[in-house]
Every structure is written in C-alpha cells, then in structure tokens.
Design a protein around this motif. Structure first.
Motif, PDB file in Angstrom:
ATOM      1  N   LEU A  64      20.471 -23.929  30.497  1.00 33.24           N
ATOM      2  CA  LEU A  64      20.215 -24.933  31.528  1.00 33.24           C
ATOM      3  C   LEU A  64      20.463 -24.354  32.912  1.00 33.24           C
ATOM      4  O   LEU A  64      21.472 -23.686  33.141  1.00 33.24           O
ATOM      5  CB  LEU A  64      21.116 -26.150  31.324  1.00 33.24           C
ATOM      6  N   ALA A  65      19.564 -24.634  33.822  1.00 36.80           N
ATOM      7  CA  ALA A  65      19.780 -24.317  35.233  1.00 36.80           C
ATOM      8  C   ALA A  65      20.557 -25.458  35.867  1.00 36.80           C
ATOM      9  O   ALA A  65      20.417 -26.620  35.467  1.00 36.80           O
ATOM     10  CB  ALA A  65      18.448 -24.114  35.941  1.00 36.80           C
ATOM     11  N   SER A  66      21.375 -25.158  36.838  1.00 32.81           N
ATOM     12  CA  SER A  66      22.178 -26.203  37.478  1.00 32.81           C
ATOM     13  C   SER A  66      21.618 -26.574  38.843  1.00 32.81           C
ATOM     14  O   SER A  66      20.949 -25.781  39.505  1.00 32.81           O
ATOM     15  CB  SER A  66      23.626 -25.738  37.628  1.00 32.81           C
ATOM     16  N   TRP A 180      23.663 -31.560  35.626  1.00 33.59           N
ATOM     17  CA  TRP A 180      22.606 -31.860  36.587  1.00 33.59           C
ATOM     18  C   TRP A 180      21.730 -30.612  36.748  1.00 33.59           C
ATOM     19  O   TRP A 180      22.212 -29.549  37.128  1.00 33.59           O
ATOM     20  CB  TRP A 180      23.200 -32.267  37.935  1.00 33.59           C
ATOM     21  N   THR A 181      20.451 -30.757  36.440  1.00 32.15           N
ATOM     22  CA  THR A 181      19.502 -29.655  36.529  1.00 32.15           C
ATOM     23  C   THR A 181      18.428 -30.007  37.554  1.00 32.15           C
ATOM     24  O   THR A 181      18.336 -31.165  38.008  1.00 32.15           O
ATOM     25  CB  THR A 181      18.834 -29.377  35.167  1.00 32.15           C
ATOM     26  N   PRO A 182      17.572 -29.042  37.926  1.00 36.77           N
ATOM     27  CA  PRO A 182      16.497 -29.361  38.879  1.00 36.77           C
ATOM     28  C   PRO A 182      15.556 -30.456  38.381  1.00 36.77           C
ATOM     29  O   PRO A 182      14.889 -31.116  39.189  1.00 36.77           O
ATOM     30  CB  PRO A 182      15.761 -28.020  39.029  1.00 36.77           C
ATOM     31  N   ASP A 183      15.496 -30.656  37.055  1.00 35.17           N
ATOM     32  CA  ASP A 183      14.594 -31.663  36.491  1.00 35.17           C
ATOM     33  C   ASP A 183      15.301 -32.952  36.108  1.00 35.17           C
ATOM     34  O   ASP A 183      14.665 -33.864  35.566  1.00 35.17           O
ATOM     35  CB  ASP A 183      13.879 -31.092  35.265  1.00 35.17           C
TER      36      ASP A 183
END
Length: 268
Positions: A64-66, A180-183
């Motif tokens: 996951l990206a944050s 919380w990710t960009p999406d």
C-alpha cells in the motif's frame, strides 16, 4: 490493535507490489485467520488489503502507498464501512465463512462461538474472556474488576440488545489499521466476526481515527445510526479496553473500569 499485535518479521517487498509478514513458530491458524478475515470482508465490498498468499508462518499482502487523510476519502470510507457491515454474518460471534480455526485479536486468541443474542456473546466472549488475564497481570484493580463483571452481567441479560442483525465487522478497527492511500482508505489486520456495527465505530473513536466526523457522516448516508449511539460508545469500547488490560498496563484497566461505570449509567 495499537499495542497488542504480535511481533512479526516484516520482510518488505517480495516484489514491487507485495509486502510479506512472517513469524517463526506462529500458531497454525494465526495468519490463516487474518487471510480469512480479509477475504470475508472483501466479499462484502470492504476496503481491505488484498491477500496475495498465506502459509503457516507468513502472509503476503498487496503493498500500500500512503497518503494523508482527506474529507472525501473519509466519507467514502464511512459509506463503504456501512455497506460492509450490512453484508452481515450468520450469528454473533460467527467466524469468517469457511474458517473453522482459532481466531485472534492482536496476538491473543479470541473465542468465537456463534450465539443468537448480542449481549450474551459480547459480555462473555469479548469482555469477560480477557478479564481474568487482566487481573492476573495486576492491571485491573479489585474495584474495576467488580464494576466490569457487574456490567457484563447486565449486558448478558440482553438489556442493550436491539433488533439489528449481526454485522460483518472488522473487529480490530483502531486507527493503525486504517491506512490512508492516494485512492482512499484500505483496512488491514482484522479480527473479523459477526458483531455489532457500533463496536467498529467505538474503536475508531477510542484510538483517534483521523477525520472521524466525516467517516461518521459518510456512514450515516448509507445507514443512519440509532438514536443516542454516541452514549453507547463506552459499552462498545469495553472489548478493546479489556484486551489491552489483559497485557499492556494498568492504565487500560483504569479505563476499562471507567467505561464499565459509564455503561452502568445507561441502564434503562
């Protein structure tokens, strides 16, 4: 859960899009329970991390990206959480469909015997199940133990039961399990089971979820909560506080006793 998770070795990226957790000597059901919970919640449209692979000593998840929280993503998360809850479960205490092994919350085994009535299930399997360990650890005073047992007897009597069917809940929804990710929000590390909607929301409140007002706003667009639900937050926080009091310091025992007394004040 914030301080209750079992130590695992984080191997980092298995590939550019994967993340592996492992633990030598893990209980045979430890990672299987996590994978089963994630997949069960995903079947309901829950915004959960994808399970790539699971074995006896590891689980591999999508990386996951944050990103920082936003009001829009918070509202979308609340709506998705309400829909996930609405997918339901067979009974209170039901494990993820198809899973018959030991369940866990953090590193602690968690009982899961399906029960028809929420109060009976919650009092015995989500609060009292951890009280003896809290007492043995010296983290729960005699007075706070007495108040906790008193309120559990009240809860088990059904006085707080309502007509709501079992919800499909995450079960360990502290803010550290809200990524919380960009999406948008992605949930990790569940203790998924059939429970009450308000339990997930109370845990978000206990551990300080970002943008919680917006999360609740989005939730209520999909599912309006019952009157006075904020008054019942201490009732639903008894479970995470009992888990923490079982092994992470007397401060949690103090908070458990306080939540028990606040719940006793709700008696009709």
């Amino acid at each position: 859960m914030v301080v209750g998770h079992v130590p695992v070795r984080h191997a980092g990226a298995v590939s550019s899009g994967e993340f592996r957790k492992s633990r030598t000597g893990a209980h045979r059901d430890f990672f299987a329970a996590e994978a089963a919970g994630l997949r069960w919640l995903a079947e309901a449209g829950g915004p959960v991390v994808e399970v790539v692979d699971v074995g006896a000593d590891h689980i591999t998840l999508a990386r996951l990206a944050s990103a920082g929280p936003t009001q829009q993503h918070a509202r979308e998360f609340g709506a998705a959480l309400a829909r996930m809850h609405g997918a339901g479960a067979d009974r209170f205490g039901s494990a993820p469909a198809g899973f018959t092994g030991q369940m866990f919350i953090g590193n602690r085994p968690m009982p899961s015997t399906p029960t028809e009535h929420w109060g009976e299930f919650y009092a015995h399997q989500r609060v009292l199940a951890f009280v003896d360990d809290a007492v043995a650890a010296g983290n729960l005073s005699r007075a706070d133990e007495s108040d906790t047992r008193e309120v559990c007897a009240l809860i088990a009597s059904g006085v707080f039961d309502d007509e709501a069917p079992p919800a499909r809940i995450h079960g360990d929804l502290w803010n550290g399990n809200v990524v919380w990710t960009p999406d948008g929000v992605v949930l990790i590390d569940p203790a998924a089971h059939g429970g009450h909607r308000e339990t997930d929301l109370a845990m978000l409140a206990l551990f300080g979820c970002a943008a919680l007002d917006a999360v609740i706003e989005g939730y209520q667009v999909v599912y309006p909560l019952r009157d006075r639900w904020p008054d019942r937050i201490p009732l639903h926080q008894l479970h995470p506080l009992a888990v923490h009091a079982a092994g992470h310091g007397p401060g949690y025992g103090v908070e458990l006793g306080r939540a028990a007394r606040k719940t006793l004040e709700l008696t009709p």
